[in-house]
Design a protein around this motif. Structure first.
Motif, PDB file in Angstrom:
ATOM      1  N   VAL A 184       0.883  -1.165   0.000  1.00 39.58           N
ATOM      2  CA  VAL A 184       0.000   0.000   0.000  1.00 39.58           C
ATOM      3  C   VAL A 184       0.922   1.216   0.000  1.00 39.58           C
ATOM      4  N   LEU A 185       0.967   1.948  -1.129  1.00 39.93           N
ATOM      5  CA  LEU A 185       1.966   2.995  -1.346  1.00 39.93           C
ATOM      6  C   LEU A 185       1.293   4.268  -1.859  1.00 39.93           C
ATOM      7  N   PRO A 186       0.726   5.064  -0.966  1.00 44.79           N
ATOM      8  CA  PRO A 186      -0.015   6.252  -1.405  1.00 44.79           C
ATOM      9  C   PRO A 186       0.792   7.201  -2.281  1.00 44.79           C
ATOM     10  N   ASP A 187       2.037   7.480  -1.910  1.00 44.62           N
ATOM     11  CA  ASP A 187       2.823   8.447  -2.677  1.00 44.62           C
ATOM     12  C   ASP A 187       3.148   7.914  -4.072  1.00 44.62           C
ATOM     13  N   ALA A 188       3.625   6.679  -4.127  1.00 43.66           N
ATOM     14  CA  ALA A 188       4.019   6.097  -5.418  1.00 43.66           C
ATOM     15  C   ALA A 188       2.823   5.943  -6.340  1.00 43.66           C
ATOM     16  N   TRP A 189       1.644   5.714  -5.791  1.00 41.03           N
ATOM     17  CA  TRP A 189       0.462   5.469  -6.608  1.00 41.03           C
ATOM     18  C   TRP A 189      -0.381   6.724  -6.840  1.00 41.03           C
ATOM     19  N   GLY A 190      -0.009   7.847  -6.248  1.00 38.50           N
ATOM     20  CA  GLY A 190      -0.775   9.071  -6.424  1.00 38.50           C
ATOM     21  C   GLY A 190      -2.096   9.076  -5.687  1.00 38.50           C
ATOM     22  N   VAL A 191      -2.158   8.409  -4.537  1.00 38.65           N
ATOM     23  CA  VAL A 191      -3.389   8.362  -3.742  1.00 38.65           C
ATOM     24  C   VAL A 191      -3.432   9.577  -2.830  1.00 38.65           C
ATOM     25  N   ASP A 192      -4.529  10.317  -2.866  1.00 42.27           N
ATOM     26  CA  ASP A 192      -4.663  11.531  -2.060  1.00 42.27           C
ATOM     27  C   ASP A 192      -5.265  11.272  -0.693  1.00 42.27           C
ATOM     28  N   LEU A 193      -6.116  10.281  -0.589  1.00 44.92           N
ATOM     29  CA  LEU A 193      -6.771   9.920   0.668  1.00 44.92           C
ATOM     30  C   LEU A 193      -6.714   8.404   0.789  1.00 44.92           C
ATOM     31  N   CYS A 194      -5.899   7.902   1.693  1.00 41.43           N
ATOM     32  CA  CYS A 194      -5.705   6.457   1.834  1.00 41.43           C
ATOM     33  C   CYS A 194      -6.037   6.050   3.255  1.00 41.43           C
ATOM     34  N   VAL A 195      -7.083   5.246   3.404  1.00 45.45           N
ATOM     35  CA  VAL A 195      -7.560   4.823   4.723  1.00 45.45           C
ATOM     36  C   VAL A 195      -7.122   3.389   4.994  1.00 45.45           C
ATOM     37  N   ILE A 196      -6.566   3.170   6.183  1.00 39.77           N
ATOM     38  CA  ILE A 196      -6.192   1.819   6.589  1.00 39.77           C
ATOM     39  C   ILE A 196      -6.798   1.493   7.950  1.00 39.77           C
ATOM     40  N   GLY A 197      -6.928   0.198   8.212  1.00 36.41           N
ATOM     41  CA  GLY A 197      -7.328  -0.302   9.518  1.00 36.41           C
ATOM     42  C   GLY A 197      -6.381  -1.422   9.905  1.00 36.41           C
ATOM     43  N   ALA A 198      -6.264  -1.656  11.196  1.00 42.61           N
ATOM     44  CA  ALA A 198      -5.269  -2.630  11.670  1.00 42.61           C
ATOM     45  C   ALA A 198      -5.837  -4.000  11.944  1.00 42.61           C
TER      46      ALA A 198
ATOM     47  N   ALA B  32      -9.176  -3.079  16.251  1.00 42.64           N
ATOM     48  CA  ALA B  32     -10.211  -2.542  15.372  1.00 42.64           C
ATOM     49  C   ALA B  32     -10.644  -1.141  15.775  1.00 42.64           C
ATOM     50  N   GLY B  33     -10.261  -0.704  16.966  1.00 40.37           N
ATOM     51  CA  GLY B  33     -10.800   0.539  17.512  1.00 40.37           C
ATOM     52  C   GLY B  33     -10.087   1.806  17.091  1.00 40.37           C
ATOM     53  N   VAL B  34      -8.991   1.695  16.337  1.00 38.66           N
ATOM     54  CA  VAL B  34      -8.341   2.880  15.774  1.00 38.66           C
ATOM     55  C   VAL B  34      -8.051   2.606  14.303  1.00 38.66           C
ATOM     56  N   SER B  35      -7.914   3.681  13.539  1.00 38.73           N
ATOM     57  CA  SER B  35      -7.644   3.567  12.108  1.00 38.73           C
ATOM     58  C   SER B  35      -6.774   4.750  11.717  1.00 38.73           C
ATOM     59  N   ALA B  36      -6.394   4.816  10.459  1.00 36.47           N
ATOM     60  CA  ALA B  36      -5.514   5.903  10.035  1.00 36.47           C
ATOM     61  C   ALA B  36      -5.838   6.310   8.612  1.00 36.47           C
ATOM     62  N   ILE B  37      -5.461   7.539   8.285  1.00 34.95           N
ATOM     63  CA  ILE B  37      -5.645   8.060   6.936  1.00 34.95           C
ATOM     64  C   ILE B  37      -4.450   8.933   6.577  1.00 34.95           C
ATOM     65  N   SER B  38      -3.928   8.728   5.380  1.00 33.81           N
ATOM     66  CA  SER B  38      -2.915   9.638   4.853  1.00 33.81           C
ATOM     67  C   SER B  38      -3.612  10.632   3.925  1.00 33.81           C
ATOM     68  N   VAL B  39      -3.190  11.895   4.015  1.00 34.16           N
ATOM     69  CA  VAL B  39      -3.882  12.973   3.304  1.00 34.16           C
ATOM     70  C   VAL B  39      -2.851  13.811   2.557  1.00 34.16           C
ATOM     71  N   SER B  40      -3.051  13.955   1.248  1.00 33.28           N
ATOM     72  CA  SER B  40      -2.152  14.781   0.444  1.00 33.28           C
ATOM     73  C   SER B  40      -2.480  16.255   0.642  1.00 33.28           C
ATOM     74  N   GLU B  41      -1.547  17.119   0.235  1.00 33.67           N
ATOM     75  CA  GLU B  41      -1.759  18.556   0.375  1.00 33.67           C
ATOM     76  C   GLU B  41      -2.956  19.015  -0.454  1.00 33.67           C
ATOM     77  N   ARG B  42      -3.090  18.467  -1.657  1.00 31.10           N
ATOM     78  CA  ARG B  42      -4.222  18.923  -2.472  1.00 31.10           C
ATOM     79  C   ARG B  42      -5.551  18.404  -1.941  1.00 31.10           C
ATOM     80  N   ALA B  43      -5.529  17.279  -1.217  1.00 32.07           N
ATOM     81  CA  ALA B  43      -6.771  16.823  -0.579  1.00 32.07           C
ATOM     82  C   ALA B  43      -7.168  17.775   0.542  1.00 32.07           C
ATOM     83  N   TRP B  44      -6.189  18.238   1.321  1.00 32.18           N
ATOM     84  CA  TRP B  44      -6.506  19.246   2.350  1.00 32.18           C
ATOM     85  C   TRP B  44      -7.090  20.494   1.698  1.00 32.18           C
ATOM     86  N   GLU B  45      -6.499  20.916   0.577  1.00 26.59           N
ATOM     87  CA  GLU B  45      -7.000  22.109  -0.109  1.00 26.59           C
ATOM     88  C   GLU B  45      -8.433  21.904  -0.579  1.00 26.59           C
ATOM     89  N   ARG B  46      -8.730  20.696  -1.094  1.00 26.24           N
ATOM     90  CA  ARG B  46     -10.098  20.406  -1.545  1.00 26.24           C
ATOM     91  C   ARG B  46     -11.069  20.477  -0.364  1.00 26.24           C
TER      92      ARG B  46
END
Length: 366
Positions: free
Chosen positions: A152-166, A174-188
């Motif tokens: 799972v490679l958000p930067d290499a694949w150009g993913v702006d919003l990538c949600v994962i769970g453990a 299961a009670g916590v999760s994570a999301i990576s957010v690109s700069e342009r996604a924040w702008e949107r």
């Protein structure tokens, strides 16, 4: 009366931030990573409602039940949605995505599930990411089931919003999760007047109160035990090596698929092409004249602890899922699952070959 899990010192902001950094390294991303205090549905819904609204034109790829849910959220947010649905026993292709762009050149948002544990398929995100970059659309990815089982490679694949769970291949909470957010996604999000604010769904609130503040003061009390469990499961992946963990899941998926074919009795892989089969779980189509939920119930009678489940909804009649992820990512689990399914099929008068199934498994794992 004390308990080691209850009488812990408070989780500091520095420790929280360090765990986020650890997750970012797992994803090999330089994007902002937020650990959200809830199951992965929280950031999955929060990201759509923050980034999409009236004026958004979305391509929603449906390869399983979660894709259908994302389309509902997008429409509820006011977006115009074009669904790209493919049979659940296959995967979408970059060519199909490009064709959708050609038909609707106004598309500016793409939602996709990487691996659908419910149906056992996985989508070629790297190739699809190239097509999305050509379009210039914002790319939203559900990688909850895939992370830990495949790259799972958000930067290499150009993913702006990538949600994962453990809770699946990572073998964590299961009670916590994570999301990576690109700069342009924040702008949107910042430009969207309908983005949730002063809400548990608000990613912008987290950004302003946590990231923009230098991650020095937590906005609210963290889910301490779940955060520590997340830290521990990422540490375990680091110790084993991500490539080793992913290879384990991949080999077990191949072993399960080959073992089911060798077992016989009319059992066969649900996902038609092996290249489209997810490493996190293997789905199997039951023979005519049988009901998947009944076969699972009979199999569990002989081995109640097996990670077997019938498909959801209409798939409860035709599909069985073998969950070989996290703690269940072992050859022993696969062998036990196939043996129990063989017993259930034999009880229906079907001819099976358990020894051939075990031999097929041994070709991939020991």
């Amino acid at each position: 009366m004390t308990h080691p899990l209850l009488d812990l010192p408070p989780l500091t902001a520095a420790r929280f931030a360090a765990i986020e950094d650890r997750v970012a390294r797992l994803l090999d991303t330089r994007q902002d990573v937020l650990i959200t205090q809830g199951e992965a549905l929280l950031p999955l819904e929060g990201a759509i409602r923050a980034a999409a609204g009236p004026g958004t034109v979305a391509l929603n790829v449906i390869t399983g039940p979660y894709g259908q849910t994302f389309g509902d959220w997008l429409r509820d947010s006011g977006a115009t949605v074009h669904d790209l649905a493919v049979p659940f026993d296959s995967a979408v292709t970059a060519e199909q995505v490009r064709a959708a762009f050609a038909e609707h050149p106004e598309i500016d948002f793409v939602s996709l599930v990487h691996a659908e544990a419910a149906t056992g398929n996985t989508n070629p995100v790297a190739e699809i990411g190239e097509a999305v970059r050509e379009q210039g659309a914002l790319f939203y990815l559900d990688a909850v089931a895939s992370v830990g089982a495949e790259p799972v490679l958000p930067d290499a694949w150009g993913v702006d919003l990538c949600v994962i769970g453990a809770q699946k291949a990572m073998g964590g909470p299961a009670g916590v999760s994570a999301i990576s957010v690109s700069e342009r996604a924040w702008e949107r999000m910042a430009a969207n007047p309908n983005a949730p604010r002063r809400s548990y769904l608000s990613l912008l609130d987290w950004k302003e109160r946590w990231i923009d503040g230098g991650r020095t003061a937590l906005p609210h009390a963290p889910a301490q035990l779940e955060m520590l469990a997340l830290d521990a499961c990422v540490e375990r992946i680091e110790a084993d090596g991500p490539d080793t963990v992913m290879a384990r899941h991949r080999d077990l998926a191949r072993a399960t698929r080959a073992g089911a074919i060798a077992l016989g009795g009319g059992l066969r892989p649900y996902v038609r092409e092996e290249r489209d089969a997810a490493p996190v779980a293997t789905t199997l189509r039951v023979p005519a004249g049988t009901v998947a939920s009944e076969l699972v119930a009979r199999a569990l009678e002989s081995d109640p602890g097996l990670p077997l489940a019938a498909g959801g909804g209409a798939l409860a009649k035709e599909m069985i899922r073998v969950n070989h992820y996290g703690p269940d990512a072992t050859p022993q689990v696969v062998r036990r699952a196939l043996a129990a399914l063989g017993t259930a099929l034999a009880a229906h008068g079907l001819t099976v070959d358990p020894e051939a199934a075990m031999a097929a498994v041994d070709e991939f794992v020991r």
